[in-house]
Design a protein around this motif. Structure first.
Motif, PDB file in Angstrom:
ATOM      1  N   VAL A 285       0.765  -1.100  -0.123  1.00  0.00           N
ATOM      2  CA  VAL A 285      -0.045   0.081   0.112  1.00  0.00           C
ATOM      3  C   VAL A 285       0.950   1.368  -0.013  1.00  0.00           C
ATOM      4  N   THR A 286       1.940   1.301   0.785  1.00  0.00           N
ATOM      5  CA  THR A 286       2.692   2.224   0.755  1.00  0.00           C
ATOM      6  C   THR A 286       4.061   1.830   0.465  1.00  0.00           C
ATOM      7  N   ARG A 294       8.096  10.258   4.445  1.00  0.00           N
ATOM      8  CA  ARG A 294       7.028  10.406   5.631  1.00  0.00           C
ATOM      9  C   ARG A 294       7.679  10.479   7.077  1.00  0.00           C
ATOM     10  N   PRO A 300       2.831  10.742   9.942  1.00  0.00           N
ATOM     11  CA  PRO A 300       2.362   9.499  10.156  1.00  0.00           C
ATOM     12  C   PRO A 300       2.781   8.571   9.028  1.00  0.00           C
ATOM     13  N   LEU A 301       3.166   7.513   9.586  1.00  0.00           N
ATOM     14  CA  LEU A 301       3.659   6.375   8.429  1.00  0.00           C
ATOM     15  C   LEU A 301       2.667   5.695   7.719  1.00  0.00           C
ATOM     16  N   GLY A 302       2.726   5.270   6.709  1.00  0.00           N
ATOM     17  CA  GLY A 302       1.753   4.578   5.517  1.00  0.00           C
ATOM     18  C   GLY A 302       1.617   2.991   5.945  1.00  0.00           C
ATOM     19  N   ASP A 303       0.300   2.561   5.703  1.00  0.00           N
ATOM     20  CA  ASP A 303       0.068   1.348   5.593  1.00  0.00           C
ATOM     21  C   ASP A 303       1.072   0.558   4.834  1.00  0.00           C
TER      22      ASP A 303
ATOM     23  N   MET B 335      -2.930  11.531   7.161  1.00  0.00           N
ATOM     24  CA  MET B 335      -2.056  10.460   7.345  1.00  0.00           C
ATOM     25  C   MET B 335      -2.170   9.681   8.445  1.00  0.00           C
ATOM     26  N   ALA B 336      -2.460  10.523   9.676  1.00  0.00           N
ATOM     27  CA  ALA B 336      -2.663   9.831  11.050  1.00  0.00           C
ATOM     28  C   ALA B 336      -3.950   9.391  11.040  1.00  0.00           C
ATOM     29  N   MET B 338      -5.824   8.127   8.218  1.00  0.00           N
ATOM     30  CA  MET B 338      -6.079   7.285   7.017  1.00  0.00           C
ATOM     31  C   MET B 338      -4.666   6.740   6.457  1.00  0.00           C
ATOM     32  N   PRO B 339      -4.141   5.694   7.220  1.00  0.00           N
ATOM     33  CA  PRO B 339      -2.637   5.343   6.815  1.00  0.00           C
ATOM     34  C   PRO B 339      -2.540   4.828   5.274  1.00  0.00           C
ATOM     35  N   ASP B 340      -3.881   4.369   4.844  1.00  0.00           N
ATOM     36  CA  ASP B 340      -3.930   4.068   3.562  1.00  0.00           C
ATOM     37  C   ASP B 340      -4.128   4.712   2.397  1.00  0.00           C
TER      38      ASP B 340
END
Lengths: 398, 398
Positions: A285-286, A294, A300-303, B335-336, B338-340
């Motif tokens: 996804v990320t 990021r 915030p980190l991605g999925d 991003m916090a 909705m990480p996707d």
């Protein structure tokens, strides 16, 4: 929007710029020359050297963070930048563990993490130390340059003690400090990629299997096939713990051996986007390049979930002799044969064994891992050599 | 590797450059200023105007093809370039159908394709023609500028005959030729995106539903929910046939109405990457920007399959008054939560209703279409306004 500066203008910076575009940004790079992969595609280029403090200052000016596409920047220069208020990420105190194998080995041992037995080969007793270590491990020893090795450079597998001593003698003459490690009886190599932000958030991708040839990564299978949940969790836990305890910011690859007796042993650390994470560009996804941005931006980190049951990455390497057929034409034929292949080219000159691109094949539901791997390797080999490994005639001649 | 030149430095060129990087290339753009979205991210920028022949020549020099991020280039200049040997794609003979609604309507009628009744409003009898057409369609008429309209500009829905005549009078005074069309009793809007290469290969993506607000695309649902196989195939067949018969090269969006009685009616054509194709960047095996490059390079086209059961794209629009919270901070909070979410920002100034980015949400298997759409719209609304539509407090205050 903020500007991130990256030291190094190679393919990792090139692909980080691609990710920066989506975030409304662009990457600034410090490149040695205007024809480096990243310098070709971003307008924000500082030409200079990664071991010149003034060049580092120039690329850092006005950037919210300075990060890396390689581990080659001297530690003292990084400390100088930090002292001047530059936000260096990962911080030099963390990065040193990816720069200096002796520091890394000692720290990981102290943390109680699984590492092979090792010894520094320095000082007047170096040869005696080597002889002793060699005997203790029945000659199953690998010698490594403490600093500066990558992609198979700086690693030696001596055949016998004389060979080992010769390597040591040469390196003493070159001023290249070495360490010796016990060779691990391994089943295969794995990589656990992790990202960590300054806020302290950590995120791991699925653990992957990496296949090395001539000392460098050739193929990555994501996730690692038939890896037990227990070992996968163990590898991810190691990666998260290391990222946290070392104070990493950005992405980090923890390269591991799965041993023949079913344990893990940590081989190397890389604190930057890494070859073992290229699959994530199309398969997660990320992807790792966006995630690295990021992290250094303290977003915030991605999925990190995989988007398919299997994704296989194969590196395109420069062939022993560059094929007559142009890269453009090779690309044409690859696309004709495999319309689903995801091609990533770095715009680098073709020299033997040089990484000049990679191909990702994302499997469809139910696809066989071996079949996906075969397609990825076939595609990469074609792009390297203009030869199909299965004899396919791209012009359909009889 | 070859260089493609794109006329226009907007977000479509920006995202095409992203795709070019993977193909070992970079996009050259003709931009009006250095701060346009594409000019900010590629080093290969020609500053100039799309209606200045010398500027067009400069950007074309040495490029294997010249293509477009908008339809604004005057036809005579394109013919002049072609006469000088420039490879203009799509060719002007095709592009005219996306530039001139009157030419398009006539051609599609001749081809027997489903289009609403229409009439040109030109010459001294224009008002009489309008009155007659208005009466014939019980006032269910839409007026359109024959050239230059987009995103709701150049389209009028008159309330009554007086209103319609007033629009005509103004446009005659402005020198803006109009046509009148019968309004279609529509259920919803669809888009069939297609790509065609000079070799003649065609490829269609799944047909999508587009949701318009204030005359411009706001949301795209891919594939279009509950669309019958018959209508989907019909829409794809129309797109492939148009691409072929008009001689399109590159991608084309065929914007359609699904009528209340279950038929299709063609609304507009766009011969370039299009807002209704943005979902494909994350939701299809091959995204529209890479596909456009593949087509103009005469590479074989990429696999257009959807990678998920549902992907929803929502445009980020400039708010009526730009929020105090910076885009950077809005991005952080999105991003916090909705990480996707896949965020694509264009680095444009925030003006009301201006498209400044988009968000793609790729559904997981089994996800409900309405829920995925709600998340995408919520994300885009947040990025526009710094307000969560459901009252979420991003700082978790009590």
């Amino acid at each position: 929007m903020p500007t991130v500066a990256m030291i190094g203008g190679g393919q990792l910076a090139r692909m980080t710029h691609q990710a920066a575009i989506a975030l409304g940004q662009r990457l600034r790079v410090l490149a040695a020359s205007a024809d480096e992969p990243a310098a070709l595609v971003t307008p924000d280029v500082v030409l200079g050297s990664h071991d010149d403090l003034d060049d580092l200052r120039r690329v850092a000016a006005g950037a919210v963070a300075v990060t890396f596409d390689h581990e080659g920047v001297p530690t003292d220069l990084l400390h100088a930048l930090v002292a001047e208020g530059v936000n260096v990420l990962p911080p030099p105190e963390a990065l040193i563990h990816a720069q200096d194998k002796s520091v890394m080995r000692r720290r990981l041992s102290e943390m109680g993490l699984p590492v092979p037995d090792f010894v520094d080969l320095d000082g007047p007793d170096a040869e005696a130390t080597l002889r002793d270590f060699f005997a203790r491990h029945d000659g199953r020893v690998v010698l490594k340059a403490i600093r500066g090795g990558y992609d198979g450079r700086g690693v030696w597998m001596p055949d016998d003690l004389d060979d080992a001593v010769a390597v040591l003698t040469r390196s003493v003459a070159d001023g290249t400090p070495l360490l010796a490690e016990a060779r691990v009886a391994m089943r295969r190599e794995l990589s656990a990629m992790v990202a960590r932000s300054p806020f302290g958030q950590g995120a791991v991708w699925p653990v992957v299997e990496t296949v090395q040839r001539n000392g460098q990564c050739a193929v990555v299978i994501a996730p690692a096939p038939d890896l037990s949940d227990e070992l996968a969790t163990q590898a991810q836990t190691i990666a998260l713990r290391l990222a946290n305890e070392l104070g990493v910011v950005g992405v980090m690859a923890v390269e591991l051996f799965e041993t023949q007796d079913g344990h893990l042993s940590i081989n190397e650390l890389a604190m930057r986007p890494h070859n073992s994470g290229h699959w994530s560009m199309d398969g997660a996804v990320t992807g790792q390049f966006e995630q690295h941005l990021r992290a250094v931006l303290d977003y915030p980190l991605g999925d990190t979930r995989a988007r398919a049951e299997v994704t296989v990455m194969a590196n395109i390497l420069g062939a022993d002799s560059a094929p007559e057929m142009s890269m453009d034409e090779r690309c044409h034929h690859l696309m004709a044969r495999m319309p689903d292949a995801r091609v990533h080219l770095y715009a680098k000159g073709e020299r033997p064994e040089r990484k000049i691109g990679h191909v990702n094949i994302v499997g469809a539901p139910g696809d066989d891992v071996a079949a996906v791997r075969e397609r990825a390797e076939r595609a990469a080999h074609w792009m390297s050599t203009a030869v199909w490994t299965d004899g396919w005639d791209e012009h359909g001649r009889e």
